[in-house]
Scaffold this motif. Sequence first.
Motif, PDB file in Angstrom:
ATOM      1  N   MET A 184       0.637  -1.644  12.894  1.00  0.00           N
ATOM      2  CA  MET A 184       1.820  -0.902  13.328  1.00  0.00           C
ATOM      3  C   MET A 184       1.630   0.578  13.022  1.00  0.00           C
ATOM      4  O   MET A 184       1.150   0.949  11.951  1.00  0.00           O
ATOM      5  N   ARG A 185       2.017   1.429  14.005  1.00  0.00           N
ATOM      6  CA  ARG A 185       1.875   2.866  13.827  1.00  0.00           C
ATOM      7  C   ARG A 185       3.247   3.530  13.686  1.00  0.00           C
ATOM      8  O   ARG A 185       4.225   3.093  14.288  1.00  0.00           O
ATOM      9  N   PHE A 186       3.301   4.531  12.838  1.00  0.00           N
ATOM     10  CA  PHE A 186       4.521   5.317  12.658  1.00  0.00           C
ATOM     11  C   PHE A 186       4.105   6.781  12.645  1.00  0.00           C
ATOM     12  O   PHE A 186       3.359   7.218  11.775  1.00  0.00           O
ATOM     13  N   LYS A 187       4.553   7.516  13.670  1.00  0.00           N
ATOM     14  CA  LYS A 187       4.176   8.919  13.828  1.00  0.00           C
ATOM     15  C   LYS A 187       2.659   9.097  13.782  1.00  0.00           C
ATOM     16  O   LYS A 187       2.133  10.006  13.135  1.00  0.00           O
ATOM     17  N   GLY A 188       1.985   8.177  14.463  1.00  0.00           N
ATOM     18  CA  GLY A 188       0.544   8.271  14.595  1.00  0.00           C
ATOM     19  C   GLY A 188      -0.262   7.696  13.452  1.00  0.00           C
ATOM     20  O   GLY A 188      -1.495   7.680  13.507  1.00  0.00           O
ATOM     21  N   LEU A 189       0.414   7.202  12.403  1.00  0.00           N
ATOM     22  CA  LEU A 189      -0.308   6.645  11.251  1.00  0.00           C
ATOM     23  C   LEU A 189      -0.232   5.126  11.277  1.00  0.00           C
ATOM     24  O   LEU A 189       0.857   4.541  11.372  1.00  0.00           O
ATOM     25  N   ASP A 190      -1.391   4.489  11.200  1.00  0.00           N
ATOM     26  CA  ASP A 190      -1.448   3.039  11.059  1.00  0.00           C
ATOM     27  C   ASP A 190      -0.965   2.706   9.640  1.00  0.00           C
ATOM     28  O   ASP A 190      -1.618   3.047   8.646  1.00  0.00           O
ATOM     29  N   LEU A 191       0.205   2.049   9.543  1.00  0.00           N
ATOM     30  CA  LEU A 191       0.808   1.810   8.229  1.00  0.00           C
ATOM     31  C   LEU A 191      -0.042   0.896   7.358  1.00  0.00           C
ATOM     32  O   LEU A 191       0.093   0.909   6.131  1.00  0.00           O
ATOM     33  N   ASN A 192      -0.918   0.106   7.970  1.00  0.00           N
ATOM     34  CA  ASN A 192      -1.822  -0.715   7.167  1.00  0.00           C
ATOM     35  C   ASN A 192      -2.748   0.148   6.304  1.00  0.00           C
ATOM     36  O   ASN A 192      -3.216  -0.285   5.252  1.00  0.00           O
ATOM     37  N   LEU A 193      -2.993   1.360   6.761  1.00  0.00           N
ATOM     38  CA  LEU A 193      -3.866   2.252   6.011  1.00  0.00           C
ATOM     39  C   LEU A 193      -3.247   2.700   4.695  1.00  0.00           C
ATOM     40  O   LEU A 193      -3.958   3.104   3.771  1.00  0.00           O
ATOM     41  N   LEU A 194      -1.911   2.636   4.581  1.00  0.00           N
ATOM     42  CA  LEU A 194      -1.276   2.996   3.315  1.00  0.00           C
ATOM     43  C   LEU A 194      -1.650   2.014   2.208  1.00  0.00           C
ATOM     44  O   LEU A 194      -1.818   2.402   1.052  1.00  0.00           O
ATOM     45  N   VAL A 195      -1.764   0.739   2.574  1.00  0.00           N
ATOM     46  CA  VAL A 195      -2.173  -0.268   1.592  1.00  0.00           C
ATOM     47  C   VAL A 195      -3.583   0.039   1.123  1.00  0.00           C
ATOM     48  O   VAL A 195      -3.897  -0.022  -0.079  1.00  0.00           O
ATOM     49  N   LEU A 196      -4.440   0.402   2.066  1.00  0.00           N
ATOM     50  CA  LEU A 196      -5.821   0.722   1.719  1.00  0.00           C
ATOM     51  C   LEU A 196      -5.905   2.000   0.886  1.00  0.00           C
ATOM     52  O   LEU A 196      -6.648   2.063  -0.102  1.00  0.00           O
ATOM     53  N   LEU A 197      -5.107   3.020   1.229  1.00  0.00           N
ATOM     54  CA  LEU A 197      -5.126   4.258   0.455  1.00  0.00           C
ATOM     55  C   LEU A 197      -4.621   4.014  -0.963  1.00  0.00           C
ATOM     56  O   LEU A 197      -5.167   4.573  -1.931  1.00  0.00           O
ATOM     57  N   ASP A 198      -3.616   3.172  -1.095  1.00  0.00           N
ATOM     58  CA  ASP A 198      -3.122   2.823  -2.430  1.00  0.00           C
ATOM     59  C   ASP A 198      -4.230   2.185  -3.261  1.00  0.00           C
ATOM     60  O   ASP A 198      -4.419   2.519  -4.436  1.00  0.00           O
ATOM     61  N   ALA A 199      -4.980   1.278  -2.656  1.00  0.00           N
ATOM     62  CA  ALA A 199      -6.078   0.611  -3.370  1.00  0.00           C
ATOM     63  C   ALA A 199      -7.182   1.607  -3.716  1.00  0.00           C
ATOM     64  O   ALA A 199      -7.745   1.577  -4.818  1.00  0.00           O
ATOM     65  N   LEU A 200      -7.499   2.500  -2.790  1.00  0.00           N
ATOM     66  CA  LEU A 200      -8.542   3.490  -3.055  1.00  0.00           C
ATOM     67  C   LEU A 200      -8.154   4.416  -4.212  1.00  0.00           C
ATOM     68  O   LEU A 200      -8.978   4.730  -5.072  1.00  0.00           O
ATOM     69  N   LEU A 201      -6.902   4.845  -4.230  1.00  0.00           N
ATOM     70  CA  LEU A 201      -6.457   5.744  -5.295  1.00  0.00           C
ATOM     71  C   LEU A 201      -6.392   5.027  -6.634  1.00  0.00           C
ATOM     72  O   LEU A 201      -6.600   5.643  -7.679  1.00  0.00           O
ATOM     73  N   GLU A 202      -6.117   3.749  -6.598  1.00  0.00           N
ATOM     74  CA  GLU A 202      -6.066   2.966  -7.835  1.00  0.00           C
ATOM     75  C   GLU A 202      -7.476   2.665  -8.348  1.00  0.00           C
ATOM     76  O   GLU A 202      -7.765   2.823  -9.536  1.00  0.00           O
ATOM     77  N   GLU A 203      -8.347   2.224  -7.459  1.00  0.00           N
ATOM     78  CA  GLU A 203      -9.696   1.811  -7.853  1.00  0.00           C
ATOM     79  C   GLU A 203     -10.677   2.983  -7.960  1.00  0.00           C
ATOM     80  O   GLU A 203     -11.652   2.905  -8.708  1.00  0.00           O
ATOM     81  N   ARG A 204     -10.429   4.045  -7.154  1.00  0.00           N
ATOM     82  CA  ARG A 204     -11.318   5.206  -7.100  1.00  0.00           C
ATOM     83  C   ARG A 204     -12.754   4.791  -6.767  1.00  0.00           C
ATOM     84  O   ARG A 204     -13.723   5.329  -7.302  1.00  0.00           O
ATOM     85  N   SER A 205     -12.838   3.827  -5.878  1.00  0.00           N
ATOM     86  CA  SER A 205     -14.140   3.306  -5.461  1.00  0.00           C
ATOM     87  C   SER A 205     -13.958   2.578  -4.138  1.00  0.00           C
ATOM     88  O   SER A 205     -13.081   1.718  -4.018  1.00  0.00           O
ATOM     89  N   VAL A 206     -14.776   2.931  -3.154  1.00  0.00           N
ATOM     90  CA  VAL A 206     -14.713   2.240  -1.862  1.00  0.00           C
ATOM     91  C   VAL A 206     -15.087   0.774  -2.039  1.00  0.00           C
ATOM     92  O   VAL A 206     -14.451  -0.123  -1.480  1.00  0.00           O
ATOM     93  N   THR A 207     -16.120   0.514  -2.833  1.00  0.00           N
ATOM     94  CA  THR A 207     -16.578  -0.859  -3.043  1.00  0.00           C
ATOM     95  C   THR A 207     -15.501  -1.708  -3.697  1.00  0.00           C
ATOM     96  O   THR A 207     -15.213  -2.832  -3.258  1.00  0.00           O
TER      97      THR A 207
END
Length: 302
Positions: A1-24
Motif C-alpha cells: 500500500m502506498r501513501f503519498k508515494g511511499l510504500d508503507l511496508n518500507l516503514l517496517v523495514l526502516l524500523d528494523a534497519l534502524l534497530e539492527e543497524r545492519s542490512v543482514t
Amino acid sequence: MRFKGLDLNLLVLLDALLEERSVTAAARRLNLSQPATSSALARLRDYFGDELLQQSGRNMLPTAHALSLQPLIREVLGDVERLVAASSGFDPATSDRTFRLVGSDYIFMTLVATLIASLQIEAPGLRFEISPPDPGIIQRLERGDIDLLLTPRHFVSPNHPAVAIFDEPHVVIGWNENPIFAGELTLEQFLDAPQVAVLFGPTRTLSFAEEQMRALGLQRRIDVIAPTFAAVPWVLPHSSRVAVLQRRLAEVFARTLPLALAPLPFAMPMMEEMAQYHTTRDRDAGLQWLLGRLQDRARLSG
C-alpha cells in the motif's frame, strides 16, 4: 500500500534497519533476502532524500535525519498495531494463531506446559513458540517480537503493561537422606551446606532468589553453578548439597526424585510472577484471552 508515494511496508523495514543497524540482521529478522533488503533501503534513501544509514567499519550508523524519523516510525507502527488489534476478533476454537512466549524453564514446567495441554480441546489450532530469556529480551518486547514475557516483577519493563499471574515462595531442597532435613533447618546449617546456584547465560544473570540472598548478605558456600532451574534437582540426590528453588518446581521434582523440602531459615519476599506485553496489545482480544487462561491455570496449580 502506498501513501503519498511511499510504500508503507518500507516503514517496517526502516524500523528494523534502524534497530539492527545492519542490512543482514534486518533481512534475517524480517525473513527477507539481503538483496531485497538492500534494494528497499535504496528506495527509502531515494524517497527521504537522505542516506538514512551510512557504513562505518562493520556497522551502519543512522544519520541525524534517520534518528529524527525513528520515534515517528515507532509511533505510526504502534498505531497500526492498535488498529489491527481493535478490529480483529478472536475465536479460540478456530484460530491458528502462533503465540510467542518468553520465560524460564521454571515457568514452562510449572505453568505453560500444563496450560498448552489444557487448551488442546478448546483451541486445537493454536501454536506456541517458547524461548528462554536473554539479555536482549526487553528490546525484543519493545520491537513487538514477542507476545508475552513471563518473568518476576522486578525484571519487567516500566514502559509496558504487566499483570500478576501468581505469587511464589521459595524453599530449600536437597536429598531426602541429608541429615539437615531431619529436624528444623537452621540458618547455620543452611550456610554451612554446599549449595547449587542458578546463573543464566554467558553474562551470569542472577535469578530472583540469587539477587535476594546476595542483598541479604548471606555468605554461602556455592560449589555448583547450574545453567537452568530444571538442572538443579539432578545434582542433589546422594549428596550434602542444597539449593533454594521455587516451591512449585521443587514439588514437581520431589514427586519423582528422592528429595526433601524445607522452609527457608531466613525471611525472603515472595516472588511475584508477571506477564508483560507491549502497550500496543492492550486491545488484542487473543492475547487478553490467553492472559485470562494463564491466570486461571495458575490458580488451579497453586
